[in-house]
Design an enzyme around this catalytic site. Structure first.
Site, PDB file in Angstrom:
ATOM      1  CB  ILE A 196      -0.936   0.020   1.226  1.00  0.00           C
ATOM      2  CG1 ILE A 196      -1.910  -1.156   1.162  1.00  0.00           C
ATOM      3  CG2 ILE A 196      -1.700   1.351   1.302  1.00  0.00           C
ATOM      4  CD1 ILE A 196      -2.679  -1.382   2.439  1.00  0.00           C
ATOM      5  CE  LYS A 197       3.374   6.766  -4.203  1.00  0.00           C
ATOM      6  NZ  LYS A 197       3.849   7.011  -5.597  1.00  0.00           N
TER       7      LYS A 197
END
Length: 274
Positions: free
Chosen positions: A179-180
């Protein structure tokens, strides 16, 4: 046996993206032209890549950039995180109107280590972008390719814990392997709430070396796997110094002060990128 093989494939690619030695990563984001066009620092993409690629662990980029601006001999064995969502530009107010633009077969053909999809939680196109993500996960998992979900933030969305944790947890539950997201107050809680999914922190707009390095330091101290910085590196007056300083924080646990010394040591002969 089939599932075990695919899981091994995903783990192998995850190890290419995030170092299994320290579970950290310095990702260089150069995918901005997919909606910004000729971006400062990326107009001469091939020079930017040649200059900075040796100092990053993974390159977040686009299909066109790889084909047109990144020579195979320059890329070498460096893993690619391939952006596969898009469909809009800065000329349109609502950037959330994205769809999947690159197929999983194309990503395989390009030997991508992973693929990236933006999700706009709270936007008019929230459902479509979540389905973009889940559709790509369904396809990518068949071939053992991890998907990175980008918690994209619109102009009217707050970058606070409540929003970013909501967006990140939705991406985790959809099946994203990485997840960014953005750094925020109480960021350790966000990392805890999506553990054990790896979190990388976006750099956002260019700020300043001390501010960017402090954000990188705070992020990894809070448990992030690393950063995916772009403009804070390639738009800096000392881009090599900046990416080396970030690497010192992420992989060598340098303090901000120590990282600034790395940055300063590269100032002689520093050249701004076009």
């Amino acid at each position: 046996m089939v599932n075990a093989y695919l899981d091994a494939g995903i783990q192998s690619r995850m190890n290419r993206i995030i170092s299994p030695i320290d579970n950290r990563v310095v990702m260089l984001a150069i995918d901005h032209p997919y909606f910004q066009g000729p971006t400062t620092g990326l107009r001469d993409m091939s020079t930017t890549v040649k200059t900075l690629l040796p100092y990053c662990d993974c390159l977040m980029t686009t299909r066109g950039a790889v084909r047109s601006n990144i020579a195979p001999e320059d890329l070498g064995s460096k893993p690619i995180m391939l952006r596969v969502s898009g469909g809009n530009s800065v000329l349109f107010d609502d950037l959330s109107d994205e769809q999947v633009t690159v197929s999983i077969k194309e990503a395989i053909r390009m030997d991508a280590a992973g693929v990236a999809v933006s999700v706009f939680i709270g936007s008019a196109n929230q459902q479509r972008t979540i389905l973009n993500l889940t559709d790509m996960i369904n396809s990518a998992e068949e071939y053992g390719i991890p998907v990175l979900a980008v918690t994209a933030v619109g102009k009217d969305m707050a970058r606070d814990l409540r929003y970013l944790a909501l967006a990140s947890r939705i991406c985790q539950d959809a099946g994203a392997r990485i997840i960014k997201t953005y750094y925020c107050d109480e960021f350790p809680k966000l990392v805890e709430w999506v553990a054990p999914t790896a979190v990388v922190v976006a750099g956002g707009k260019y700020s300043s070396p001390p501010d960017a390095l402090e954000m990188a330091y705070n992020s990894v101290q809070a448990g992030a796997a690393g950063v995916d910085f772009g403009r804070n590196i390639f738009q800096d007056d000392n881009p090599v110094g900046m990416i080396r300083a970030i690497g010192a924080i992420v992989h060598e646990d340098h303090t901000v002060r120590e990282a600034l010394e790395v940055y300063s040591s590269c100032l002689p002969g520093a050249r701004k990128l076009d």
